[in-house]
Design a protein around this motif. Sequence first.
Motif, PDB file in Angstrom:
ATOM      1  N   ARG A  23       0.804  -1.217   0.000  1.00  0.00           N
ATOM      2  CA  ARG A  23       0.000   0.000   0.000  1.00  0.00           C
ATOM      3  C   ARG A  23       0.838   1.268   0.000  1.00  0.00           C
ATOM      4  N   ASN A  24       1.886   1.298   0.783  1.00  0.00           N
ATOM      5  CA  ASN A  24       2.660   2.529   0.941  1.00  0.00           C
ATOM      6  C   ASN A  24       3.621   2.726  -0.219  1.00  0.00           C
ATOM      7  N   GLY A  25       3.539   3.892  -0.817  1.00  0.00           N
ATOM      8  CA  GLY A  25       4.443   4.237  -1.904  1.00  0.00           C
ATOM      9  C   GLY A  25       3.917   3.945  -3.292  1.00  0.00           C
ATOM     10  N   ILE A  26       2.762   3.275  -3.395  1.00  0.00           N
ATOM     11  CA  ILE A  26       2.265   2.920  -4.732  1.00  0.00           C
ATOM     12  C   ILE A  26       1.852   4.146  -5.544  1.00  0.00           C
ATOM     13  N   GLU A  27       1.615   5.250  -4.869  1.00  0.00           N
ATOM     14  CA  GLU A  27       1.220   6.464  -5.587  1.00  0.00           C
ATOM     15  C   GLU A  27       2.351   7.004  -6.471  1.00  0.00           C
ATOM     16  N   PHE A  28       3.577   6.494  -6.272  1.00  0.00           N
ATOM     17  CA  PHE A  28       4.720   6.953  -7.055  1.00  0.00           C
ATOM     18  C   PHE A  28       5.028   6.048  -8.250  1.00  0.00           C
ATOM     19  N   LEU A  29       4.360   4.914  -8.355  1.00  0.00           N
ATOM     20  CA  LEU A  29       4.721   3.923  -9.377  1.00  0.00           C
ATOM     21  C   LEU A  29       4.602   4.454 -10.806  1.00  0.00           C
ATOM     22  N   HIS A  30       3.527   5.175 -11.114  1.00  0.00           N
ATOM     23  CA  HIS A  30       3.351   5.666 -12.494  1.00  0.00           C
ATOM     24  C   HIS A  30       4.430   6.680 -12.872  1.00  0.00           C
ATOM     25  N   ASP A  31       4.759   7.579 -11.950  1.00  0.00           N
ATOM     26  CA  ASP A  31       5.824   8.549 -12.243  1.00  0.00           C
ATOM     27  C   ASP A  31       7.155   7.841 -12.467  1.00  0.00           C
ATOM     28  N   ILE A  32       7.448   6.840 -11.633  1.00  0.00           N
ATOM     29  CA  ILE A  32       8.696   6.099 -11.804  1.00  0.00           C
ATOM     30  C   ILE A  32       8.680   5.336 -13.127  1.00  0.00           C
ATOM     31  N   GLY A  33       7.550   4.724 -13.461  1.00  0.00           N
ATOM     32  CA  GLY A  33       7.432   4.028 -14.745  1.00  0.00           C
ATOM     33  C   GLY A  33       7.690   4.954 -15.918  1.00  0.00           C
ATOM     34  N   ASP A  34       7.112   6.146 -15.879  1.00  0.00           N
ATOM     35  CA  ASP A  34       7.347   7.124 -16.948  1.00  0.00           C
ATOM     36  C   ASP A  34       8.820   7.523 -17.009  1.00  0.00           C
ATOM     37  N   ALA A  35       9.427   7.749 -15.852  1.00  0.00           N
ATOM     38  CA  ALA A  35      10.843   8.136 -15.828  1.00  0.00           C
ATOM     39  C   ALA A  35      11.726   7.019 -16.380  1.00  0.00           C
ATOM     40  N   LEU A  36      11.398   5.772 -16.052  1.00  0.00           N
ATOM     41  CA  LEU A  36      12.155   4.647 -16.597  1.00  0.00           C
ATOM     42  C   LEU A  36      11.991   4.562 -18.117  1.00  0.00           C
ATOM     43  N   ARG A  37      10.766   4.694 -18.574  1.00  0.00           N
ATOM     44  CA  ARG A  37      10.483   4.568 -20.004  1.00  0.00           C
ATOM     45  C   ARG A  37      11.135   5.685 -20.817  1.00  0.00           C
ATOM     46  N   TYR A  38      11.035   6.916 -20.323  1.00  0.00           N
ATOM     47  CA  TYR A  38      11.492   8.060 -21.113  1.00  0.00           C
ATOM     48  C   TYR A  38      12.866   8.586 -20.677  1.00  0.00           C
ATOM     49  N   LYS A  39      13.535   7.850 -19.768  1.00  0.00           N
ATOM     50  CA  LYS A  39      14.886   8.196 -19.317  1.00  0.00           C
ATOM     51  C   LYS A  39      14.938   9.617 -18.743  1.00  0.00           C
ATOM     52  N   LYS A  40      14.005   9.897 -17.840  1.00  0.00           N
ATOM     53  CA  LYS A  40      13.927  11.204 -17.188  1.00  0.00           C
ATOM     54  C   LYS A  40      14.405  11.100 -15.746  1.00  0.00           C
ATOM     55  N   LYS A  41      15.066  12.140 -15.290  1.00  0.00           N
ATOM     56  CA  LYS A  41      15.514  12.195 -13.899  1.00  0.00           C
ATOM     57  C   LYS A  41      14.306  12.362 -12.976  1.00  0.00           C
ATOM     58  N   LEU A  42      14.483  11.908 -11.742  1.00  0.00           N
ATOM     59  CA  LEU A  42      13.449  12.058 -10.728  1.00  0.00           C
ATOM     60  C   LEU A  42      13.969  12.956  -9.611  1.00  0.00           C
ATOM     61  N   LYS A  43      13.112  13.838  -9.137  1.00  0.00           N
ATOM     62  CA  LYS A  43      13.421  14.602  -7.931  1.00  0.00           C
ATOM     63  C   LYS A  43      12.675  13.901  -6.797  1.00  0.00           C
ATOM     64  N   ILE A  44      13.434  13.516  -5.768  1.00  0.00           N
ATOM     65  CA  ILE A  44      12.874  12.716  -4.675  1.00  0.00           C
ATOM     66  C   ILE A  44      13.075  13.437  -3.347  1.00  0.00           C
ATOM     67  N   ARG A  45      12.044  13.423  -2.547  1.00  0.00           N
ATOM     68  CA  ARG A  45      12.151  13.842  -1.136  1.00  0.00           C
ATOM     69  C   ARG A  45      12.063  12.553  -0.340  1.00  0.00           C
ATOM     70  N   TYR A  46      13.111  12.254   0.424  1.00  0.00           N
ATOM     71  CA  TYR A  46      13.260  10.918   1.021  1.00  0.00           C
ATOM     72  C   TYR A  46      13.688  11.001   2.481  1.00  0.00           C
ATOM     73  N   ARG A  47      13.186  10.071   3.275  1.00  0.00           N
ATOM     74  CA  ARG A  47      13.567   9.962   4.685  1.00  0.00           C
ATOM     75  C   ARG A  47      13.909   8.500   4.948  1.00  0.00           C
ATOM     76  N   LYS A  48      15.176   8.235   5.279  1.00  0.00           N
ATOM     77  CA  LYS A  48      15.642   6.854   5.508  1.00  0.00           C
ATOM     78  C   LYS A  48      14.923   6.185   6.663  1.00  0.00           C
ATOM     79  N   SER A  49      14.614   6.944   7.694  1.00  0.00           N
ATOM     80  CA  SER A  49      13.888   6.403   8.844  1.00  0.00           C
ATOM     81  C   SER A  49      13.197   7.559   9.561  1.00  0.00           C
ATOM     82  N   PRO A  50      12.220   7.256  10.414  1.00  0.00           N
ATOM     83  CA  PRO A  50      11.456   8.335  11.068  1.00  0.00           C
ATOM     84  C   PRO A  50      12.307   9.270  11.928  1.00  0.00           C
TER      85      PRO A  50
END
Length: 194
Positions: A23-50
């Motif tokens: 459930r968690n993180g699936i909202e990003f799958l389409h953007d990642i798929g597009d970036a993989l397909r079209y070789k586009k960079k991703l800007k990510i806001r990330y937290r390794k742990s709480p």
Amino acid sequence: VQEYLFLDTYRDLGSLIQPMEIRNGIEFLHDIGDALRYKKKLKIRYRKSPDVEAYDAVVHPYCLKASLGRWYLFGYKENNSNGKDVQSFALDRTINISVMTDSFVPNPNFDPVMYFYDSFGVWVDKEEYPVRDFTIAVTPQVANYLRTLPLHHSQREHSEKDSDGNVLFSYHISPTPDFMGVLYSWGDKLKILE
């Protein structure tokens, strides 16, 4: 692919079919798929742990992999300070992802199949956990499970048994904590021989 077609075809059966839910993180799958397909960079806001502050990164996406109830993005992080060519980002720890207009040139030396070849799941660190040969002895009950659901493609069953009648299996794998955790989860039904 067949699994997704199956689930889509029988969606009307509702709870009668219960696949692993991520459930968690699936909202990003389409953007990642597009970036993989079209070789586009991703800007990510990330937290390794709480307990760690979130950070921003620009990532060249290499592949997407699901393991043990989580989706992981693997790619090259620009301006990385740890010297790793490939880093992983758990999508359930990702705060935001956006596809950039900037393109990237894929790393011709990255092959996702070979990258994970000697690993279990998504943990890849062959410097700290060098690939080695393992032999385990398991009860006949566990052996039946391993025959139908091998832990790794390198799994081989030995023709001989140990003195207690346990079945022997060998592996050629990186002994990461996730792999060792699966072995230890069998308790006294599994012994690591070498």
